[in-house]
Design a protein around this motif. Structure first.
Motif, mmCIF file in Angstrom:
data_model
loop_
_atom_site.group_PDB
_atom_site.id
_atom_site.type_symbol
_atom_site.label_atom_id
_atom_site.label_comp_id
_atom_site.label_asym_id
_atom_site.label_seq_id
_atom_site.Cartn_x
_atom_site.Cartn_y
_atom_site.Cartn_z
ATOM 1 N N LYS A 143 49.722 69.181 49.975
ATOM 2 C CA LYS A 143 48.552 69.609 49.208
ATOM 3 C C LYS A 143 48.528 71.124 49.068
ATOM 4 O O LYS A 143 48.237 71.663 48.000
ATOM 5 C CB LYS A 143 47.281 69.099 49.874
ATOM 6 C CG LYS A 143 47.170 67.591 49.775
ATOM 7 C CD LYS A 143 46.093 67.037 50.655
ATOM 8 C CE LYS A 143 46.128 65.518 50.614
ATOM 9 N NZ LYS A 143 45.358 64.913 51.656
ATOM 10 N N PHE A 144 48.835 71.832 50.140
ATOM 11 C CA PHE A 144 48.850 73.291 50.062
ATOM 12 C C PHE A 144 50.021 73.801 49.225
ATOM 13 O O PHE A 144 49.946 74.850 48.627
ATOM 14 C CB PHE A 144 48.880 73.907 51.458
ATOM 15 C CG PHE A 144 47.532 73.943 52.108
ATOM 16 C CD1 PHE A 144 46.489 74.662 51.551
ATOM 17 C CD2 PHE A 144 47.288 73.249 53.271
ATOM 18 C CE1 PHE A 144 45.242 74.696 52.128
ATOM 19 C CE2 PHE A 144 46.041 73.264 53.871
ATOM 20 C CZ PHE A 144 45.015 73.991 53.296
ATOM 21 N N ARG A 145 51.117 73.048 49.182
ATOM 22 C CA ARG A 145 52.276 73.461 48.393
ATOM 23 C C ARG A 145 52.102 73.148 46.914
ATOM 24 O O ARG A 145 52.857 73.640 46.092
ATOM 25 C CB ARG A 145 53.537 72.777 48.916
ATOM 26 C CG ARG A 145 53.969 73.311 50.257
ATOM 27 C CD ARG A 145 55.163 72.587 50.812
ATOM 28 N NE ARG A 145 56.249 72.574 49.862
ATOM 29 C CZ ARG A 145 57.253 71.721 49.915
ATOM 30 N NH1 ARG A 145 57.286 70.801 50.855
ATOM 31 N NH2 ARG A 145 58.222 71.763 49.037
ATOM 32 N N SER A 146 51.115 72.328 46.573
ATOM 33 C CA SER A 146 50.910 71.970 45.166
ATOM 34 C C SER A 146 50.382 73.179 44.399
ATOM 35 O O SER A 146 49.925 74.159 44.970
ATOM 36 C CB SER A 146 49.920 70.807 45.049
ATOM 37 O OG SER A 146 48.598 71.255 45.259
ATOM 38 N N SER A 147 50.426 73.073 43.100
ATOM 39 C CA SER A 147 49.906 74.170 42.273
ATOM 40 C C SER A 147 48.434 73.964 41.935
ATOM 41 O O SER A 147 47.869 74.721 41.158
ATOM 42 C CB SER A 147 50.743 74.282 40.992
ATOM 43 O OG SER A 147 50.688 73.063 40.283
ATOM 44 N N ASP A 148 47.819 72.951 42.500
ATOM 45 C CA ASP A 148 46.410 72.661 42.223
ATOM 46 C C ASP A 148 45.531 73.662 42.963
ATOM 47 O O ASP A 148 45.544 73.726 44.193
ATOM 48 C CB ASP A 148 46.095 71.234 42.673
ATOM 49 C CG ASP A 148 44.733 70.765 42.203
ATOM 50 O OD1 ASP A 148 43.932 71.616 41.760
ATOM 51 O OD2 ASP A 148 44.481 69.552 42.278
ATOM 52 N N PRO A 149 44.730 74.439 42.254
ATOM 53 C CA PRO A 149 43.905 75.465 42.913
ATOM 54 C C PRO A 149 42.834 74.889 43.846
ATOM 55 O O PRO A 149 42.345 75.586 44.729
ATOM 56 C CB PRO A 149 43.268 76.233 41.752
ATOM 57 C CG PRO A 149 43.410 75.360 40.564
ATOM 58 C CD PRO A 149 44.579 74.459 40.806
ATOM 59 N N LYS A 150 42.478 73.627 43.677
ATOM 60 C CA LYS A 150 41.435 73.036 44.528
ATOM 61 C C LYS A 150 41.864 72.980 46.001
ATOM 62 O O LYS A 150 41.019 72.875 46.878
ATOM 63 C CB LYS A 150 41.086 71.633 44.040
ATOM 64 C CG LYS A 150 40.407 71.600 42.705
ATOM 65 C CD LYS A 150 40.003 70.214 42.320
ATOM 66 C CE LYS A 150 41.183 69.358 42.091
ATOM 67 N NZ LYS A 150 41.408 68.764 40.832
ATOM 68 N N TRP A 151 43.180 73.019 46.267
ATOM 69 C CA TRP A 151 43.674 72.942 47.643
ATOM 70 C C TRP A 151 44.002 74.320 48.226
ATOM 71 O O TRP A 151 44.352 74.424 49.390
ATOM 72 C CB TRP A 151 44.922 72.059 47.708
ATOM 73 C CG TRP A 151 44.615 70.628 47.456
ATOM 74 C CD1 TRP A 151 44.849 69.935 46.313
ATOM 75 C CD2 TRP A 151 43.990 69.711 48.354
ATOM 76 N NE1 TRP A 151 44.413 68.640 46.438
ATOM 77 C CE2 TRP A 151 43.885 68.478 47.692
ATOM 78 C CE3 TRP A 151 43.516 69.796 49.659
ATOM 79 C CZ2 TRP A 151 43.330 67.348 48.272
ATOM 80 C CZ3 TRP A 151 42.962 68.674 50.242
ATOM 81 C CH2 TRP A 151 42.874 67.472 49.554
ATOM 82 N N LYS A 152 43.909 75.363 47.413
ATOM 83 C CA LYS A 152 44.249 76.717 47.871
ATOM 84 C C LYS A 152 43.133 77.287 48.739
ATOM 85 O O LYS A 152 41.961 76.970 48.574
ATOM 86 C CB LYS A 152 44.509 77.642 46.676
ATOM 87 C CG LYS A 152 45.640 77.181 45.786
ATOM 88 C CD LYS A 152 46.952 77.137 46.524
ATOM 89 C CE LYS A 152 48.066 76.669 45.608
ATOM 90 N NZ LYS A 152 49.279 76.368 46.288
#
Length: 191
Positions: A143-152
């Motif tokens: 999840k943290f490696r994804s590009s989805d800003p919601k997990w940043k």
């Protein structure tokens, strides 16, 4: 010639291997080349039906033993060997690994329950702990490696709408959805 022998052996293993080059265990090794090239659907149907009957037996008996779990494991590995991209996700290998570990937790032949105070081998306990750790840490890291800003870390809003959109909501989800924003941020961090 040795290379021809190895090529023939590879043909028997049907050129199916995991990312580390280990051949898949498969009931499909028994298919001759002509059947393999023409139609393997009857074989796949038999493997799926065997898995269905075996898992149903375990469900209705409420018990398992090594032969039943080994049958399930071989059926699953056989389907994984031809699944290609469809079985490229993490859940199928994890389920196969869990089934393999479970073989060390059930009676060898008997369908009777193991006595309550029978010690579980420490190797199996640590293998299961390692398995669970890998699932939990992997789920969080992906999840943290994804590009989805919601997990940043700057956002942490992935749980803000999760309870409205989850696939199988339950009666208490409306209460979790109404929790304060700081709680949802905390949920993302611990996830």
């Amino acid at each position: 010639n040795n290379s021809t022998k190895f090529q023939d052996l590879r043909e028997v293993f049907w050129d199916r291997a995991d990312r580390m080059g280990r051949p898949y265990i498969s009931l499909l090794w028994g298919i001759n080349r002509q059947e393999r090239n023409e139609n393997i659907n009857p074989w796949l149907d038999r493997i799926a039906f065997t898995g269905l009957i075996t898992s149903s037996s375990i469900f209705f008996l409420g018990a398992a033993n090594v032969p039943l779990l080994l049958t399930l494991w071989v059926c699953q590995r056989s389907l994984m060997s031809v699944g290609g991209v469809w079985y490229g996700f993490g859940w199928e290998p994890q389920l196969a690994e869990l089934t393999f570990h479970a073989m060390f937790l059930v009676p060898i032949i008997s369908l009777e329950a193991i006595p309550y105070l029978t010690p579980v081998p420490k190797v199996v306990v640590w293998a299961m702990r390692w398995f669970l750790f890998r699932i939990m840490i992997g789920a969080g890291l992906i999840k943290f490696r994804s590009s989805d800003p919601k997990w940043k870390l700057k956002n942490l809003s992935a749980m803000d709408y999760f309870y409205e959109t989850q696939p199988v909501p339950n009666p208490i989800t409306k209460y979790f959805h109404a929790m304060p924003k700081w709680w949802h941020r905390f949920e993302v961090l611990i996830n």
